[in-house]
Design an enzyme around this catalytic site. Structure first.
Site, PDB file in Angstrom:
ATOM      1  N   ALA A  66      42.955 -78.761  62.112  1.00 13.17           N
ATOM      2  CA  ALA A  66      42.306 -77.437  61.170  1.00 13.17           C
ATOM      3  C   ALA A  66      42.747 -77.967  59.892  1.00 13.17           C
ATOM      4  O   ALA A  66      43.551 -78.801  59.830  1.00 13.17           O
ATOM      5  CB  ALA A  66      43.141 -76.200  61.718  1.00 13.17           C
ATOM      6  N   GLY A 109      43.785 -79.076  66.009  1.00 11.12           N
ATOM      7  CA  GLY A 109      42.588 -78.397  66.561  1.00 11.12           C
ATOM      8  C   GLY A 109      41.534 -79.378  66.914  1.00 11.12           C
ATOM      9  O   GLY A 109      40.592 -79.406  67.468  1.00 11.12           O
ATOM     10  N   GLU A 112      42.282 -79.932  70.601  1.00  8.77           N
ATOM     11  CA  GLU A 112      41.370 -78.906  71.150  1.00  8.77           C
ATOM     12  C   GLU A 112      40.042 -78.861  71.269  1.00  8.77           C
ATOM     13  O   GLU A 112      39.558 -78.304  72.311  1.00  8.77           O
ATOM     14  CB  GLU A 112      42.191 -77.605  70.448  1.00  8.77           C
ATOM     15  N   GLU A 132      51.166 -79.446  65.402  1.00  5.62           N
ATOM     16  CA  GLU A 132      51.199 -78.033  64.812  1.00  5.62           C
ATOM     17  C   GLU A 132      52.773 -77.598  64.596  1.00  5.62           C
ATOM     18  O   GLU A 132      53.009 -77.061  63.412  1.00  5.62           O
ATOM     19  CB  GLU A 132      50.564 -77.043  65.489  1.00  5.62           C
TER      20      GLU A 132
HETATM   21  N1  CO8 Z   1      43.749 -80.547  56.804  1.00  2.00           N
HETATM   22  C1  CO8 Z   1      43.611 -81.072  55.490  1.00  2.00           C
HETATM   23  N2  CO8 Z   1      43.235 -81.962  55.003  1.00  2.00           N
HETATM   24  C2  CO8 Z   1      43.703 -83.155  55.784  1.00  2.00           C
HETATM   25  C3  CO8 Z   1      44.123 -82.814  57.129  1.00  2.00           C
HETATM   26  C4  CO8 Z   1      44.193 -81.405  57.573  1.00  2.00           C
HETATM   27  N3  CO8 Z   1      44.484 -81.539  58.909  1.00  2.00           N
HETATM   28  N4  CO8 Z   1      44.368 -84.115  57.622  1.00  2.00           N
HETATM   29  C5  CO8 Z   1      44.054 -85.148  56.650  1.00  2.00           C
HETATM   30  N5  CO8 Z   1      43.451 -84.483  55.742  1.00  2.00           N
HETATM   31  C6  CO8 Z   1      43.090 -85.191  54.301  1.00  2.00           C
HETATM   32  C7  CO8 Z   1      44.493 -85.643  53.538  1.00  2.00           C
HETATM   33  O1  CO8 Z   1      44.884 -84.344  52.755  1.00  2.00           O
HETATM   34  C8  CO8 Z   1      43.828 -86.651  52.584  1.00  2.00           C
HETATM   35  O2  CO8 Z   1      43.190 -86.005  51.757  1.00  2.00           O
HETATM   36  P1  CO8 Z   1      43.363 -86.407  50.044  1.00  2.00           P
HETATM   37  O3  CO8 Z   1      42.772 -87.958  49.715  1.00  2.00           O
HETATM   38  O4  CO8 Z   1      42.600 -85.475  49.293  1.00  2.00           O
HETATM   39  O5  CO8 Z   1      44.744 -86.415  49.737  1.00  2.00           O
HETATM   40  C9  CO8 Z   1      42.903 -87.226  53.565  1.00  2.00           C
HETATM   41  O6  CO8 Z   1      42.398 -86.288  54.554  1.00  2.00           O
HETATM   42  C10 CO8 Z   1      43.263 -88.577  54.134  1.00  2.00           C
HETATM   43  O7  CO8 Z   1      44.579 -88.226  54.681  1.00  2.00           O
HETATM   44  P2  CO8 Z   1      45.742 -89.192  54.657  1.00  2.00           P
HETATM   45  O8  CO8 Z   1      45.759 -89.666  53.222  1.00  2.00           O
HETATM   46  O9  CO8 Z   1      47.087 -88.183  55.079  1.00  2.00           O
HETATM   47  O10 CO8 Z   1      45.614 -90.383  55.941  1.00  2.00           O
HETATM   48  P3  CO8 Z   1      46.579 -90.971  56.401  1.00  2.00           P
HETATM   49  O11 CO8 Z   1      45.817 -92.146  57.094  1.00  2.00           O
HETATM   50  O12 CO8 Z   1      47.928 -91.721  55.793  1.00  2.00           O
HETATM   51  O13 CO8 Z   1      47.336 -90.046  57.459  1.00  2.00           O
HETATM   52  C11 CO8 Z   1      47.267 -88.231  59.443  1.00  2.00           C
HETATM   53  C12 CO8 Z   1      46.509 -89.194  58.677  1.00  2.00           C
HETATM   54  C13 CO8 Z   1      48.497 -88.945  60.027  1.00  2.00           C
HETATM   55  C14 CO8 Z   1      46.077 -87.842  60.170  1.00  2.00           C
HETATM   56  C15 CO8 Z   1      47.659 -87.320  58.124  1.00  2.00           C
HETATM   57  O14 CO8 Z   1      46.486 -86.906  57.377  1.00  2.00           O
HETATM   58  C16 CO8 Z   1      48.093 -85.797  58.833  1.00  2.00           C
HETATM   59  O15 CO8 Z   1      49.106 -85.948  59.326  1.00  2.00           O
HETATM   60  N6  CO8 Z   1      47.193 -84.889  58.809  1.00  2.00           N
HETATM   61  C17 CO8 Z   1      47.431 -83.389  59.126  1.00  2.00           C
HETATM   62  C18 CO8 Z   1      47.503 -83.393  60.856  1.00  2.00           C
HETATM   63  C19 CO8 Z   1      47.875 -82.347  61.379  1.00  2.00           C
HETATM   64  O16 CO8 Z   1      48.925 -81.547  61.012  1.00  2.00           O
HETATM   65  N7  CO8 Z   1      46.987 -81.506  61.914  1.00  2.00           N
HETATM   66  C20 CO8 Z   1      47.061 -80.168  62.731  1.00  2.00           C
HETATM   67  C21 CO8 Z   1      46.682 -79.290  61.899  1.00  2.00           C
HETATM   68  S1  CO8 Z   1      47.019 -77.513  62.352  1.00  2.00           S
HETATM   69  C22 CO8 Z   1      45.865 -77.356  63.612  1.00  2.00           C
HETATM   70  O17 CO8 Z   1      45.040 -78.095  63.677  1.00  2.00           O
HETATM   71  C23 CO8 Z   1      45.922 -75.950  64.164  1.00  2.00           C
HETATM   72  C24 CO8 Z   1      44.624 -75.715  65.085  1.00  2.00           C
HETATM   73  C25 CO8 Z   1      44.675 -74.318  65.515  1.00  2.00           C
HETATM   74  C26 CO8 Z   1      43.170 -73.757  65.389  1.00  2.00           C
HETATM   75  C27 CO8 Z   1      43.418 -72.393  65.530  1.00  2.00           C
HETATM   76  C28 CO8 Z   1      42.263 -71.711  64.522  1.00  2.00           C
HETATM   77  C29 CO8 Z   1      42.526 -70.153  64.601  1.00  2.00           C
END
Ligand code: CO8
Length: 258
Positions: A66, A109, A112, A132
C-alpha cells in the site's frame, strides 16, 4: 497510455494482460491505482472474449505494498470510510482464473493482491513478504488469512511477525506459488499457462475456480456436495457435448462458453 496507472491488453488468445504501471513508486498502491485496477477487473468480469487474466507489474516490482505516504496522515475513521476492500474484492471475485506473474517486490498489500489471484508464477529472485509490522501496522487485506491457508500457521506467523520476506524459490517450496522460474521467464510462463487455460471450456474453468475457493472454507462433506452439483450442472453445457463429441471424433474441440 504511458500515463495510465493500469494497462490492459486483450489478446486474441482469450488472455487479458493487466499491467500495473506506477514504476516510480514500485507500483505502491495508492487509491487511484486501486480504483483503476478494480475498474479494469470489473470491465473483464462479463467479457466473454476473456477466458483467463494475467496480472503483473514490472521487473523491479509486482507491488511494493500500500502507498505508505498516503497512509501517513490518515486516521482510522478516514481509513474505514475509504472502504478500499471493494477494490480488492473486484479482483478476488473475478469469475475467470487470474494468474499473478510476480517479479521483484510483492510486499504487504502487493503480496495480498497476488494471493487474491488463483495462480502465482514467481521469479526465483522475487521478494514476497508481509512487512507491515515494521511500520506499526499489520496485514489488512487478507495477509493473515490467505497466507495462513497457503503455508500454514507457523510459516505465516514467522513471515508476519518478523516482516522478513522470502524469495520466489522459497515461496514455491513453502506452497506460496504454483511455479517458480528464472525472473526473465516469469511473464512468458504466465502467459503460456493463461493460453492453456483460455483454450479450456470457460464454464468448467469458472466452476473449478468457484469450487476450490468456496471449498477451502467448507467442511469436506459440504465441499464434496458442492463439487458434485457443479459437476452435474456442467452436463447441461454445450461445451460438454462438444468436448466429448470431439474426443469421439478424434478432433480438436471448439469451446464457446455455452
Ligand atoms: N509506499 C509508497 N512509496 C513507496 C513504497 C510504498 N509502499 N514502496 C516504495 N515506494 C517508493 C519509494 O518511496 C521511492 O520513492 P522516491 O524515489 O520518491 O523516494 C520509490 O518507491 C523507490 O523505492 P526505494 O528507493 O525505497 O527502492 P529500494 O529498491 O531502495 O527499496 C523496497 C525497495 C525495499 C521495496 C522499499 O521501497 C520498501 O521497503 N518499501 C516499503 C515496503 C512496505 O513496507 N510495504 C508494505 C506497506 S503497508 C501495506 O501494504 C498494508 C496493506 C494493507 C492493505 C489494507 C488496505 C485497507
Amino acid at each position: 497510455m504511458a500515463d495510465e496507472l493500469v494497462l490492459l491488453e486483450k489478446r486474441d488468445t482469450g488472455v487479458a494482460l493487466v499491467t500495473l504501471n506506477r514504476p516510480d513508486a514500485l507500483n505502491a498502491m495508492n487509491m487511484a491505482l486501486r480504483k483503476a485496477l478494480a475498474e479494469t477487473f470489473l470491465s473483464l468480469h462479463d467479457d466473454p472474449d476473456v477466458r483467463c487474466i494475467v496480472l503483473t507489474g514490472d521487473e523491479k516490482a509486482f507491488v511494493a505494498g500500500a502507498d505508505l505516504k498516503e497512509f501517513l496522515d490518515l486516521d482510522a475513521i478516514q481509513l474505514m470510510k475509504r472502504r478500499s476492500e471493494r477494490y480488492w474484492n473486484a479482483v478476488a471475485a473475478t469469475p475467470q482464473p487470474v494468474i499473478a506473474a510476480v517479479r521483484g517486490y510483492a510486499f504487504g498489500g502487493g503480496l495480498e493482491l497476488a494471493m487474491a489471484c488463483d495462480i502465482l508464477v514467481v521469479g526465483e529472485e522475487a521478494q514476497l513478504g508481509q512487512p507491515e509490522i515494521r511500520v506499526g501496522i499489520m496485514p489488512g487485506a487478507g495477509g493473515t488469512q490467505r497466507l495462513t491457508r497457503a503455508v500454514g500457521k507457523y510459516k505465516a506467523m514467522k513471515m508476519c511477525l518478523t516482516g522478513k520476506p522470502v524469495t520466489g524459490r522459497e515461496a514455491y517450496e513453502m506452497g506460496l506459488a504454483s511455479e517458480v522460474v528464472p525472473d526473465a521467464e516469469v511473464l512468458e510462463t504466465a502467459l503460456k499457462m493463461a493460453e492453456t487455460i483460455a483454450r479450456q471450456p470457460p464454464l468448467s474453468a469458472q466452476a473449478i475456480k468457484e469450487c476450490i475457493l468456496a471449498g477451502q472454507d467448507a467442511a469436506l462433506a459440504s465441499g464434496i456436495l458442492m463439487e458434485r452439483k457443479a459437476f452435474q450442472l456442467l452436463f447441461a453445457s454445450e461445451d460438454r457435448v462438444e468436448g466429448m463429441t470431439a474426443f469421439a471424433e478424434k478432433r480438436r474441440p471448439a469451446f464457446r462458453g455455452e
